[in-house]
Design a protein around this motif. Structure first.
Motif, PDB file in Angstrom:
ATOM      1  N   ASP A  88      28.864  50.096  42.497  1.00 47.68           N
ATOM      2  CA  ASP A  88      27.485  50.121  42.028  1.00 47.68           C
ATOM      3  C   ASP A  88      26.563  49.812  43.205  1.00 47.68           C
ATOM      4  O   ASP A  88      26.573  48.699  43.733  1.00 47.68           O
ATOM      5  N   MET A  89      25.762  50.793  43.598  1.00 43.14           N
ATOM      6  CA  MET A  89      24.899  50.629  44.773  1.00 43.14           C
ATOM      7  C   MET A  89      23.837  49.551  44.592  1.00 43.14           C
ATOM      8  O   MET A  89      23.316  49.032  45.562  1.00 43.14           O
ATOM      9  N   LYS A  90      23.526  49.186  43.348  1.00 40.36           N
ATOM     10  CA  LYS A  90      22.514  48.160  43.108  1.00 40.36           C
ATOM     11  C   LYS A  90      23.074  46.754  43.289  1.00 40.36           C
ATOM     12  O   LYS A  90      22.317  45.811  43.460  1.00 40.36           O
ATOM     13  N   HIS A  91      24.391  46.619  43.245  1.00 37.40           N
ATOM     14  CA  HIS A  91      24.987  45.286  43.306  1.00 37.40           C
ATOM     15  C   HIS A  91      25.988  45.080  44.440  1.00 37.40           C
ATOM     16  O   HIS A  91      26.324  43.948  44.752  1.00 37.40           O
ATOM     17  N   THR A  92      26.478  46.171  45.038  1.00 37.28           N
ATOM     18  CA  THR A  92      27.508  46.040  46.062  1.00 37.28           C
ATOM     19  C   THR A  92      26.967  46.426  47.429  1.00 37.28           C
ATOM     20  O   THR A  92      26.617  47.595  47.651  1.00 37.28           O
ATOM     21  N   LYS A 126      39.007  39.036  46.388  1.00 34.58           N
ATOM     22  CA  LYS A 126      39.849  38.438  45.331  1.00 34.58           C
ATOM     23  C   LYS A 126      39.192  38.523  43.953  1.00 34.58           C
ATOM     24  O   LYS A 126      39.837  38.294  42.945  1.00 34.58           O
ATOM     25  N   THR A 127      37.911  38.880  43.913  1.00 33.96           N
ATOM     26  CA  THR A 127      37.214  38.995  42.626  1.00 33.96           C
ATOM     27  C   THR A 127      37.244  40.430  42.087  1.00 33.96           C
ATOM     28  O   THR A 127      36.642  40.709  41.051  1.00 33.96           O
ATOM     29  N   PHE A 128      37.952  41.323  42.777  1.00 31.87           N
ATOM     30  CA  PHE A 128      38.015  42.732  42.389  1.00 31.87           C
ATOM     31  C   PHE A 128      38.310  42.903  40.900  1.00 31.87           C
ATOM     32  O   PHE A 128      39.262  42.337  40.373  1.00 31.87           O
ATOM     33  N   ARG A 129      37.441  43.631  40.225  1.00 30.58           N
ATOM     34  CA  ARG A 129      37.559  43.964  38.802  1.00 30.58           C
ATOM     35  C   ARG A 129      37.604  42.750  37.878  1.00 30.58           C
ATOM     36  O   ARG A 129      38.100  42.823  36.771  1.00 30.58           O
ATOM     37  N   LYS A 130      37.099  41.628  38.343  1.00 34.58           N
ATOM     38  CA  LYS A 130      37.014  40.445  37.480  1.00 34.58           C
ATOM     39  C   LYS A 130      35.618  40.391  36.865  1.00 34.58           C
ATOM     40  O   LYS A 130      34.636  40.838  37.462  1.00 34.58           O
ATOM     41  N   LEU A 131      35.541  39.845  35.671  1.00 33.20           N
ATOM     42  CA  LEU A 131      34.273  39.751  34.951  1.00 33.20           C
ATOM     43  C   LEU A 131      33.222  39.040  35.804  1.00 33.20           C
ATOM     44  O   LEU A 131      33.473  37.970  36.353  1.00 33.20           O
ATOM     45  N   GLY A 132      32.073  39.648  35.959  1.00 33.66           N
ATOM     46  CA  GLY A 132      30.990  39.067  36.736  1.00 33.66           C
ATOM     47  C   GLY A 132      31.014  39.414  38.218  1.00 33.66           C
ATOM     48  O   GLY A 132      30.059  39.136  38.931  1.00 33.66           O
TER      49      GLY A 132
END
Length: 197
Positions: free
Chosen positions: A30-34, A16-22
């Motif tokens: 992004d492999m560093k964050h996902t 539900k946070t898809f493409r939301k700020l933060g």
């Protein structure tokens, strides 16, 4: 992201946070964050260049691996450079699946930057080309079998699809390129698709 969620990499609720700020679920993974993402993407088309490198590495190692890359029908110039590279090195262990729905973020691909005819261009680069109906599993299975049996050249499967198929307000609507439905739209879409919630 849905597939990664179902595989247990992160909670389904995070979708539900898809493409939301933060959010760590941005438009370009992004492999560093996902969790579960093994390669970051940014410039469109860079995934196919990575796929070419993977296919060439596999050939050099002799491990027998096959590499598959999903390609949008409105991709950018890097795709054509990768297509030349793959044909030059005879990467018959490489298969591009071109999602031919005719739409990209800015509108119909033939009006934004016409890349057609895809099949003739890939053939001119020296590829094996197979056509498939992206909504028919038998057609897709036959296309993948044809790709596996091709030798001496990579294969491009031109998979004709309908963007948003089965959801009345999404079907062939370019505005849904990167949008997420609200709760009411989600309920309607799930009802129209006959899916589980």
């Amino acid at each position: 992201y849905s597939t990664l969620s179902l595989a247990g990499y992160f909670p389904r609720e995070d979708l539900k946070t898809f493409r939301k700020l933060g959010s760590y679920l941005q438009g370009h993974p992004d492999m560093k964050h996902t969790p579960g993402v093994e390669m970051s993407t940014g410039s469109l088309g860079q995934g196919v260049s990575a796929a070419c490198g993977m296919a060439l590495g596999s050939k050099m190692n002799g491990d027998g691996s096959r590499v598959y890359a999903l390609v949008g029908d409105g991709e950018e110039g890097e795709v054509w450079e990768a297509a030349m590279f793959a044909a030059h090195y005879k990467l018959d262990n490489l298969c591009f699946i071109i999602d031919w729905n005719g739409l990209q973020i800015d509108g119909p691909v033939t009006e934004v930057m016409n890349p057609t005819p895809h099949d003739k261009k890939f053939e001119a680069f020296g590829w094996n080309v197979v056509h498939a109906d992206a909504h028919d599993f038998d057609s897709l299975e036959a296309a993948f079998e044809a790709a596996k049996s091709s030798t001496g050249k990579p294969t491009a499967i031109i998979a004709k699809s309908v963007k948003g198929k089965g959801v009345s307000f999404m079907e062939n609507n370019v505005n849904w390129h990167g949008a997420a439905p609200n709760d009411e739209q989600y309920e309607q879409a799930m009802e129209e698709l006959g899916g589980n919630r």
